[in-house]
Design a protein around this motif. Structure first.
Motif, short mmCIF file in Angstrom:
data_model
loop_
_atom_site.label_atom_id
_atom_site.label_comp_id
_atom_site.label_asym_id
_atom_site.label_seq_id
_atom_site.Cartn_x
_atom_site.Cartn_y
_atom_site.Cartn_z
N GLN A 11 38.99 44.46 40.16
CA GLN A 11 38.63 44.09 38.55
C GLN A 11 39.52 44.48 37.77
N ALA A 14 42.79 42.46 37.15
CA ALA A 14 42.39 41.12 36.64
C ALA A 14 42.05 41.37 35.08
N GLN A 15 41.57 42.38 34.85
CA GLN A 15 41.12 42.71 33.35
C GLN A 15 42.40 43.21 32.73
N ARG A 17 45.42 41.92 32.75
CA ARG A 17 45.83 40.56 32.42
C ARG A 17 45.01 39.76 31.51
N ILE A 18 43.66 39.88 31.43
CA ILE A 18 42.83 39.04 30.79
C ILE A 18 42.59 39.70 29.28
N GLU A 19 42.09 40.92 29.50
CA GLU A 19 41.73 41.50 28.30
C GLU A 19 42.56 42.81 27.75
N VAL A 42 47.66 42.73 45.90
CA VAL A 42 46.47 41.82 45.06
C VAL A 42 47.48 41.89 43.64
N ALA A 45 50.43 39.62 43.78
CA ALA A 45 50.16 38.16 43.98
C ALA A 45 49.65 37.60 42.67
N THR A 46 48.79 38.43 42.07
CA THR A 46 48.34 38.16 40.67
C THR A 46 49.55 37.92 39.42
N ALA A 49 51.25 34.88 40.58
CA ALA A 49 50.60 33.57 40.28
C ALA A 49 50.72 33.26 38.63
N LEU A 50 50.66 34.27 37.87
CA LEU A 50 50.67 33.90 36.55
C LEU A 50 52.31 33.89 36.14
#
Lengths: 162, 209
Positions: A11, A14-15, A17-19, A42, A45-46, A49-50
């Motif tokens: 979580q 992802a957070q 990168r996003i927030e 993970v 890979a993230t 991906a970006l």
């Protein structure tokens, strides 16, 4: 290490990168990643991906911008031509409405007087008054309809230009 | 003296030079120019934003010809409704919002689909802006061997997820700006981003989405 820690780590990956993360969360995640190869995978890979997403390139037609510029300039010219005309229409409508409101009592009495003199039923001169009152709005409506019809045929013509 | 008045009295060549040095953050200046329907400014904006707008439309429509049509229509709308842009937000966010509305309007006329069905996918399986069976989605547009995996992944990803990923990670828009473009709550934007990023990662690593 239990599943909930991995879930939290994923979580936060992802957070981040996003927030963005708070300092405490960032520190916790870094510590977790030092000991967890699964979450490191993970995270990598993230990131990958970006990176790939940002590297995506989409070819664009060489003349798309110039074709668009031509169409926009053409439309701008049309607007420039039609704008003063519309200003006149709206100003006339406003003037007509003000004049109508100011003179309505006199017109009413005048029509009433003429109606009685001519001996016609009340409904006739009252209808005349309603018609006199509605005439400017009818005229503007007719102009709007004509303009819409003209725009419709113009846009068909522009579509063929594309 | 404001930029507007300086510019109005400046020869065309100098104005073009001014536009080329203009920063994209100069939203107030753009707003003033759009209010005047300044053709030189519009020419410059079309040139400056051509790639970003086209890419966004490709992500939405997944069809080159359609994206080109929407590209032109978007700029016509910018001309006609330029007075509505107040310069308080980023110009690109407003531009994308116009483009998005055009695509949604077109989609609604194409088949009887409610706006909610297009814009609220989080209640279940995500809906696409375009028919899934339409030929040649993004794959046609994307080129190069290194992009092969991304091509496949993006074409499998829902258009709504592609859209937020583009706006966040390629356009670098903030969450509030994306919410304004999409006319949707920030919480929805976030959930789409989390889900989209997760799906993209899984697709690229060959895992099941």
């Amino acid at each position: 290490m239990n599943d909930s820690l991995h879930q939290r780590a994923k979580q936060l990956i992802a957070q981040e990168r996003i927030e963005g993360l708070s300092a405490a969360d960032h520190q916790w995640l870094q510590q977790h990643l030092q000991d967890c190869s699964e979450c490191v995978a993970v995270s990598s890979a993230t990131t990958q991906a970006l990176r790939s997403l940002r590297a995506v390139s989409i070819p664009i037609s060489a003349n798309l911008a110039s074709r668009t510029q031509f169409r926009v300039r053409l439309r701008a010219q049309q607007l420039q031509i039609s704008e003063p005309r519309w200003r006149i229409v709206w100003l006339s409508s406003a003037a007509s409405w003000i004049f109508g409101a100011a003179t309505a009592p006199y017109v009413w009495r005048g029509l009433q007087y003429l109606g009685h003199r001519a001996g016609v039923p009340n409904i006739v001169w009252q209808m005349s008054f309603a018609l006199w009152w509605a005439l400017p709005a009818i005229a503007v409506g007719a102009i709007l309809l004509a303009e819409n019809a003209r725009r419709g045929s113009e846009s068909d013509w522009l579509t063929q230009l594309k | 003296m404001s930029t507007t008045y300086i510019l109005a009295a400046t020869p065309v060549a100098d104005r073009i030079h001014f536009f080329s040095s203009m920063t994209t953050d100069d939203a107030k200046f753009i707003a003033l120019g759009l209010r005047r329907q300044d053709p030189d400014l519009l020419d410059h904006l079309i040139q400056q934003y051509q790639y970003r707008l086209f890419r966004y439309l490709m992500y939405l429509t997944a069809n080159r010809e359609r994206a080109e049509d929407f590209f032109q229509e978007t700029w016509i709308r910018v001309l006609e409704r330029g007075h509505q842009y107040d310069g308080k937000s980023k110009f690109e966010a407003w531009l994308f919002s116009i483009a998005r509305h055009l695509v949604i309007d077109w989609q609604r006329t194409k088949k009887p689909l409610s706006l909610d069905a297009i814009t609220e996918p989080d209640d279940g399986a995500p809906k696409e802006f375009v028919n899934e069976h339409d030929p040649s989605p993004l794959q046609i547009a994307l080129t190069g061997e290194q992009q092969a995996a991304m091509q496949t992944s993006l074409s499998k990803l829902s258009a709504l997820y592609r859209e937020v990923l583009l706006l966040r990670f390629q356009e670098e828009l903030g969450l509030a700006e994306i919410a304004a473009v999409l006319d949707t709550p920030i919480s929805t934007v976030k959930s789409r981003l989390y889900r989209g990023l997760e799906d993209l990662r899984l697709l690229l690593t060959g895992e099941t989405v």
